[in-house]
Structure formats: structure tokens, C-alpha cells
Design an enzyme around this catalytic site. Sequence first.
Site, mmCIF file in Angstrom:
data_model
loop_
_atom_site.group_PDB
_atom_site.id
_atom_site.type_symbol
_atom_site.label_atom_id
_atom_site.label_comp_id
_atom_site.label_asym_id
_atom_site.label_seq_id
_atom_site.Cartn_x
_atom_site.Cartn_y
_atom_site.Cartn_z
ATOM 1 N N GLY A 184 0.730 -1.367 0.151
ATOM 2 C CA GLY A 184 0.072 0.228 0.049
ATOM 3 C C GLY A 184 0.888 1.193 -0.014
ATOM 4 O O GLY A 184 1.991 1.039 0.020
ATOM 5 N N ARG A 191 3.939 13.893 -7.576
ATOM 6 C CA ARG A 191 3.972 13.137 -8.887
ATOM 7 C C ARG A 191 2.508 13.373 -9.592
ATOM 8 O O ARG A 191 1.526 13.349 -8.759
ATOM 9 C CB ARG A 191 3.989 11.566 -8.384
ATOM 10 C CG ARG A 191 5.204 11.149 -7.711
ATOM 11 C CD ARG A 191 5.493 9.801 -7.883
ATOM 12 N NE ARG A 191 4.532 8.960 -7.162
ATOM 13 C CZ ARG A 191 4.718 7.657 -6.919
ATOM 14 N NH1 ARG A 191 5.928 7.070 -7.594
ATOM 15 N NH2 ARG A 191 4.294 6.928 -6.129
ATOM 16 N N ARG A 212 -2.012 -0.062 -9.854
ATOM 17 C CA ARG A 212 -0.732 -0.885 -9.842
ATOM 18 C C ARG A 212 -1.385 -2.403 -10.196
ATOM 19 O O ARG A 212 -2.324 -2.808 -9.955
ATOM 20 C CB ARG A 212 0.158 -1.061 -8.816
ATOM 21 C CG ARG A 212 0.705 0.375 -8.383
ATOM 22 C CD ARG A 212 0.609 0.615 -6.828
ATOM 23 N NE ARG A 212 1.091 1.905 -6.821
ATOM 24 C CZ ARG A 212 2.278 2.436 -6.749
ATOM 25 N NH1 ARG A 212 3.146 1.621 -6.479
ATOM 26 N NH2 ARG A 212 2.542 3.725 -6.249
ATOM 27 N N ASP A 219 4.004 -4.611 -7.648
ATOM 28 C CA ASP A 219 3.447 -3.294 -6.919
ATOM 29 C C ASP A 219 3.858 -2.035 -7.580
ATOM 30 O O ASP A 219 3.645 -1.014 -7.276
ATOM 31 C CB ASP A 219 3.809 -3.309 -5.474
ATOM 32 C CG ASP A 219 5.134 -3.636 -5.047
ATOM 33 O OD1 ASP A 219 5.756 -4.439 -5.125
ATOM 34 O OD2 ASP A 219 5.678 -2.659 -4.450
ATOM 35 N N ASN A 220 5.188 -2.209 -8.186
ATOM 36 C CA ASN A 220 5.540 -0.982 -9.150
ATOM 37 C C ASN A 220 5.243 -0.915 -10.644
ATOM 38 O O ASN A 220 5.722 -0.402 -11.311
ATOM 39 C CB ASN A 220 6.932 -1.179 -8.798
ATOM 40 C CG ASN A 220 7.719 -0.846 -7.357
ATOM 41 O OD1 ASN A 220 6.980 -0.104 -6.744
ATOM 42 N ND2 ASN A 220 8.707 -1.163 -6.963
ATOM 43 N N ASP A 262 9.039 5.344 8.127
ATOM 44 C CA ASP A 262 8.560 6.595 8.656
ATOM 45 C C ASP A 262 7.728 7.664 7.746
ATOM 46 O O ASP A 262 7.292 8.533 7.974
ATOM 47 C CB ASP A 262 9.927 7.403 8.734
ATOM 48 C CG ASP A 262 10.668 7.456 7.781
ATOM 49 O OD1 ASP A 262 10.343 7.186 6.534
ATOM 50 O OD2 ASP A 262 11.797 7.940 7.724
ATOM 51 N N GLY A 263 7.584 6.891 6.465
ATOM 52 C CA GLY A 263 6.520 7.664 5.426
ATOM 53 C C GLY A 263 7.206 8.898 4.890
ATOM 54 O O GLY A 263 6.457 9.740 4.164
ATOM 55 N N ASP A 284 7.584 4.438 -10.116
ATOM 56 C CA ASP A 284 8.088 4.243 -8.917
ATOM 57 C C ASP A 284 9.682 4.212 -9.113
ATOM 58 O O ASP A 284 10.213 3.009 -9.335
ATOM 59 C CB ASP A 284 7.735 2.809 -7.976
ATOM 60 C CG ASP A 284 6.824 3.320 -7.159
ATOM 61 O OD1 ASP A 284 6.040 4.488 -7.182
ATOM 62 O OD2 ASP A 284 6.229 2.371 -6.248
HETATM 63 P P1 AMP Z 1 9.217 0.554 -3.144
HETATM 64 O O1 AMP Z 1 10.132 -0.424 -2.781
HETATM 65 O O2 AMP Z 1 9.585 2.101 -2.829
HETATM 66 O O3 AMP Z 1 8.361 0.249 -3.995
HETATM 67 O O4 AMP Z 1 8.305 0.492 -1.563
HETATM 68 C C1 AMP Z 1 7.747 -0.847 -1.352
HETATM 69 C C2 AMP Z 1 6.586 -0.709 -0.100
HETATM 70 O O5 AMP Z 1 7.077 -0.092 0.793
HETATM 71 C C3 AMP Z 1 5.493 0.420 -0.624
HETATM 72 O O6 AMP Z 1 4.316 -0.195 0.236
HETATM 73 C C4 AMP Z 1 6.050 1.697 -0.006
HETATM 74 O O7 AMP Z 1 4.666 2.637 0.270
HETATM 75 C C5 AMP Z 1 6.489 1.236 1.266
HETATM 76 N N1 AMP Z 1 7.695 1.996 1.908
HETATM 77 C C6 AMP Z 1 8.965 2.375 1.374
HETATM 78 N N2 AMP Z 1 9.625 3.320 1.726
HETATM 79 C C7 AMP Z 1 8.790 3.686 2.840
HETATM 80 C C8 AMP Z 1 8.937 4.675 3.916
HETATM 81 N N3 AMP Z 1 10.098 5.372 3.957
HETATM 82 N N4 AMP Z 1 7.802 5.030 4.836
HETATM 83 C C9 AMP Z 1 6.687 4.265 4.510
HETATM 84 N N5 AMP Z 1 6.660 3.198 3.489
HETATM 85 C C10 AMP Z 1 7.681 3.153 2.744
HETATM 86 MG MG MG Z 2 6.783 1.071 -5.002
#
Ligand code: AMP
Ligand code: MG
Length: 499
Positions: A95, A180, A187, A256-257, A129-130, A266
Site C-alpha cells: 500500500g 507526482r 498497480r 506493486d511497481n 517513517d512515511g 516508482d
Molecule cells: P518501494 O520499494 O519504494 O516500491 O516500496 C515498497 C513498499 O514500501 C510500498 O508500500 C511503499 O509505500 C513502502 N515504503 C517504502 N519506503 C517507505 C517509507 N519510508 N515509509 C513508509 N513506507 C515506505
Molecule cells: Mg513502490
Amino acid sequence: MNAPESWLTDLPTLENRFAALPESFYTRLAPHPLPAPSLIAVNRDLAAEMGLPSALLDSPIFPELLAGNQPWPGSQPLAAVYSGHQFGMWAGQLGDGRAHLLGGLDAGSHHWEIQLKGAGRTPYSRGADGRAVLRSSIREFLCSEAMAALGVPTTRALSLVGADYPVRREEIESAAVLSRVAPSFVRFGSFEHWAARDRDLEVRQLADYVIDAFRPACRDRPQPYDALLRDVATRTGELIAHWMAVGFMHGVMNTDNMSILGLTLDYGPFGFMEAFDAGHICNHSDHHGRYSYRNQPHIGQWNLYCLADAFLPLLKQPDMAKAAVDERYGPAFEQHFEHLLRGKLGLCAALPDDEAFIGETFGLLQQHRPDFTLFFRRLSDLPATVDREQQAKTDAPVRDLFIDRSACDAWLDHWRARQAQTPWPDEARQAAMRAVNPKYILRNWLAEQAIRQARAGDFSEVQRLADCLRQPYAEQPAYDAYAALPPDWAQGLAVSCSS
Ligand code: AMP
Ligand code: MG
């Protein structure tokens, strides 16, 4: 100075179409404020396309809006749920862990949804940390715009704001929020999420949403869901062909990407091919090379099979799912790849042996490892016929990319023989080749240089590089240094999933 309210009255009102889906698809929540945000970069052309007033971009409210500190009129912020396969394994629920979808607006024939990436935690953050760090946000800002200018389908980047707000990664870095934009951020994993829970109704609701909002032509087909799956397979095949033709590597092709609209989505540890190696792995965290350059076409298919599985409850017969992928993806990839390579090689008409000649070309590149971008760009300038006496001098720009010059000469002889089979006057061919063989790509060392300066508080290099990459096919003498081979200091640069 105008009061904030007066800037806001000129803003187009957002409408969040995704929020019309049932509440199970997302969580409504406001972005978390980022203290004292400042504007690092803005994409003025895109803002104009979106119908945003240009004065707004220079107003003090703009960084506040795009940091998520000030609500955008009409926005209904939410974080969407999705799941996915990561590195070939089912990862369960993921998510929007650090993305807030504000809503969308219509401008011209486009629908643009605006998403803030890095605006704080959501119920899908899974302990993280979002936030997003300045380094990776600059990379995404630059690359999405570079890809758009190259002509590759992609999400876009409207703005980048930063703040002196600490974020812990391997070291303490500072936070940034990227805005963005794309017609949709749905996705493959958005579908897999519901299919894994046997929630056929939600799979159908999501497919109906995508069809009605973005692919209305599928509704007129005898089997709309089959038509949608075929559309995704075709677009994904063409997208990955385009990546291969510009030497782009996504780095984390998890399901998911993968965009349901066939967009590059992403940007994390992506890379552009420099010294050619089909086995190149751009993501330092990808230990087995699952997402290497040469594996991308196969992984695209693997990901589509995951999507096809999720579509099973929507299709009349189970074998339709795999058939949709098999009948569309491979042919779309191969035809588009051959078309793009014919353009790169300056071949004005197709011949039966072209596939073999393209194979020979990649064989040459693999064995001798010239810079992928410079090879095709410099080839664009060569004449189709050459005087033997002058050949070494005429062909020097391309030959100089090879240690073994004779291997290059032998290939150039074949290229010229192929040119002779479908003649095309030099000037027209050279112009056509320059229009598809970029001079400027986002080399890692260029991004790194801009990031280092930005971390020291100087954002001018981000803007300069963005300006250059907006016209990748043009000769821009002022930016010649950006077309150079990586300097020695850049040899050890590594990019990982950390962002
Ligand atoms: P990604 O590898 O960037 O495609 O991220 C995979 C998942 O991890 C997705 O659900 C992102 O929203 C979550 N995610 C990645 N980095 C963070 C972060 N710093 N804080 C919260 N969620 C993250
Ligand atoms: Mg992603």
C-alpha cells in the site's frame, strides 16, 4: 504579498475519482505537515499543461501546498491499499506507505492525479517513517522528466520541496516531498491484493473503475475484462521495449511497481546503461540480478502472469488469462523493440534479416562494451558511404569507443551494406537518427553531482540538469559536459533500494 486565500481561489479544484470506490480500497487521511518547506524544483511546462496559474508557482503558498501543509481546494487525500510480489515472492499487503493521493484535475484531453510522495506515515507504512529523502526525490524528479522527454510513458513530476527535517536511513538525511502526477497510480498489485483474498467483487470493482475512467473502449468489446488485460499486456510490452531501447533499467520491477496504464512507475534504484553489459544490475540490493537489463522483458511477462491470475475471477474461462498475456505481450515487445532499433540504426524500411542484424549489433556491444548512448548517437552522424582512405578519420567518433577498432570496422561494414539495401539520403537519415538516439540521459554521475550540491544547499544543478534533460535529442552546446562518459570518481557509485 497576497493573502494565501487569494492564491487558492485561482487554483483548479481537485476531484478525487479514486475516492468514489468503496472505502475498503483506501484510507482517507491528511498529509503530515513538513516544517518550513522550500521549493527545490518545479516543472513549469507541466504546470502550464495542467492549467496551474504561473504566478502560483512563485507564490509562498506553493511549497506549502506541495508539502501537504495547506489543503488543495477540493482535495480528498487518501492512501490506497495494494499488495504485490517483491523479487519473485508474494509480499502480502503493502500500500501507499508514504504517498497521499490528493485528487485529480482535467486539463485539455488529460486527467492528472496529484500524489504527494513522502508526506508522512499512513496505515500502510509498516513501521517505516512515511518520508522520502532529498537524494532519492531528486533522482525521481529528474528521471521522470527525463523519461517523458525521451518519449517513454511515465508518471511525471510537478514539483520537489525540501526541508531541514531529519530522516534516518544509513545516515541522517533531509526530507523532501515529490508531487507526482499521472492519470492513475493503480498497480498490478492493486488487483493482486483483492484476488489473494478471494474478493472477486473488489477485483471487479477495480477493473470497472479502470475501464470506465481510462480505457472506455474496452467496455465496447465482447469481453471487457479480457480486453483490459490485453491492453495492459500490449502497453507493458511496448513500455519495456522502450526501456531497452534507451538503455533504462527500472531496478525494482516488483508487481506493486507496475502501472496498470503501462507507465514507468516508482523510480528508486533505476539506472541508464553506460558501458554496455546486458547483464548489468543497476540495483545494489538486487543480489541475484533478477532485474538486470537483459531480464526486464522476461520479468514483464512474469508480472503480467501475476496480474492475469488476479483477473481469473473476471474471465469466462481460466485459460483466457494466460492466453491474453501470451498473445499480446511477446508480440508487442518484439515488434516495438525491432521498430525502435530499426530507428536507432537508421533503417528506413524493414527487411527480413533485420532481427539478425539487431542481434549482431547487441553481440558487438556485449563483447566490446562501448557506451550505449554515445554509440548510437555518434553512429547517427556517420555517412552511409565512405572513402576507404578516409574511413578511419570519418568513423573515429564511433571507433574511439572501442579498444578493438577492427571489430568496430567490421560491424560498420555490415551497417553500411545494410544501409545500401534501403538507401536513405544521409542528411534525412542522420536527422531521423538523432531524433531517436538521445545525446543526454540521466547518468548516475550527473544525478550524484546534482544531489551532492543540493545536500550542500545549492539546488541550481538540479534545475540545470532538468533543463538539459528536457531536450535529450537536441544539440545543446552549453550542456556538452553532460554528454560525457562517467568521470573516474563515479566508477564506484552504487544505488540501492534505500530511499
Ligand atoms: P518501494 O520499494 O519504494 O516500491 O516500496 C515498497 C513498499 O514500501 C510500498 O508500500 C511503499 O509505500 C513502502 N515504503 C517504502 N519506503 C517507505 C517509507 N519510508 N515509509 C513508509 N513506507 C515506505
Ligand atoms: Mg513502490
